[in-house]
Design an enzyme around this catalytic site. Sequence first.
Site, PDB file in Angstrom:
ATOM      1  N   GLY A  71       0.811  -1.218   0.000  1.00 17.81           N
ATOM      2  CA  GLY A  71       0.000   0.000   0.000  1.00 17.81           C
ATOM      3  C   GLY A  71       0.839   1.260   0.000  1.00 17.81           C
ATOM      4  O   GLY A  71       0.501   2.246  -0.665  1.00 17.81           O
ATOM      5  N   CYS A  72       1.932   1.234   0.721  1.00 15.18           N
ATOM      6  CA  CYS A  72       2.803   2.410   0.805  1.00 15.18           C
ATOM      7  C   CYS A  72       3.476   2.674  -0.537  1.00 15.18           C
ATOM      8  O   CYS A  72       3.629   3.828  -0.949  1.00 15.18           O
ATOM      9  CB  CYS A  72       3.827   2.220   1.916  1.00 15.18           C
ATOM     10  SG  CYS A  72       3.047   1.926   3.523  1.00 15.18           S
ATOM     11  N   THR A  73       3.844   1.601  -1.234  1.00 19.58           N
ATOM     12  CA  THR A  73       4.423   1.743  -2.561  1.00 19.58           C
ATOM     13  C   THR A  73       3.401   2.358  -3.518  1.00 19.58           C
ATOM     14  O   THR A  73       3.714   3.310  -4.245  1.00 19.58           O
ATOM     15  CB  THR A  73       4.913   0.376  -3.080  1.00 19.58           C
ATOM     16  OG1 THR A  73       5.935  -0.104  -2.188  1.00 19.58           O
ATOM     17  CG2 THR A  73       5.462   0.476  -4.495  1.00 19.58           C
TER      18      THR A  73
END
Length: 180
Positions: A71-73
């Site tokens: 998700g952070c990517t």
Amino acid sequence: MKRIACWLLAGLMFGALAAPAGLSAAEPLKVGDMAPDFELQASDGNTYKLSDFNGKKVVVVAWFPRAFTGGCTKECISFRESGEKMKQFQVAYFTASTDAVKKNTEFAESLKLDYPILSDPNGVTASAYGIYNAGRNAAARTTFIIGKDGTILDIDSKVNTAQHASDVAAKLTELGVDKN
């Protein structure tokens, strides 16, 4: 059963040791509150202070839990791919995490980001913003839009990671943020 108890005890001890001493999340901030000042190192080698933008630019800080995760990517790529939408406004924008500067620098380089990731490895700033999870040494995925006067204009904790930058640009329009 003994083995399970040992694992539970070890997990509790690790959690206590991993959390910075005496650090707990503050009360969650609300729209209209003054944003706590910060001074954080970033993936581009610079140090940024919120107060440096007072009277000059709106500041967007999109916190994410951990570099190099799914998700952070997606969220960071969204900011890279849709950054032009935000650059239309008088804003400074950042993503931020409690990862070390070195890790965030490697993450930013791997994604070819054109904006800085702020690092808060001790969770001090995330704690001041009320989004710090000491047990995980991670910030909750939350985006703050901070006005030129230092007040919080918007808080988004229901982030759609794949289109977050577009959502932020739409919110900047809704808030009437000045364009360049």
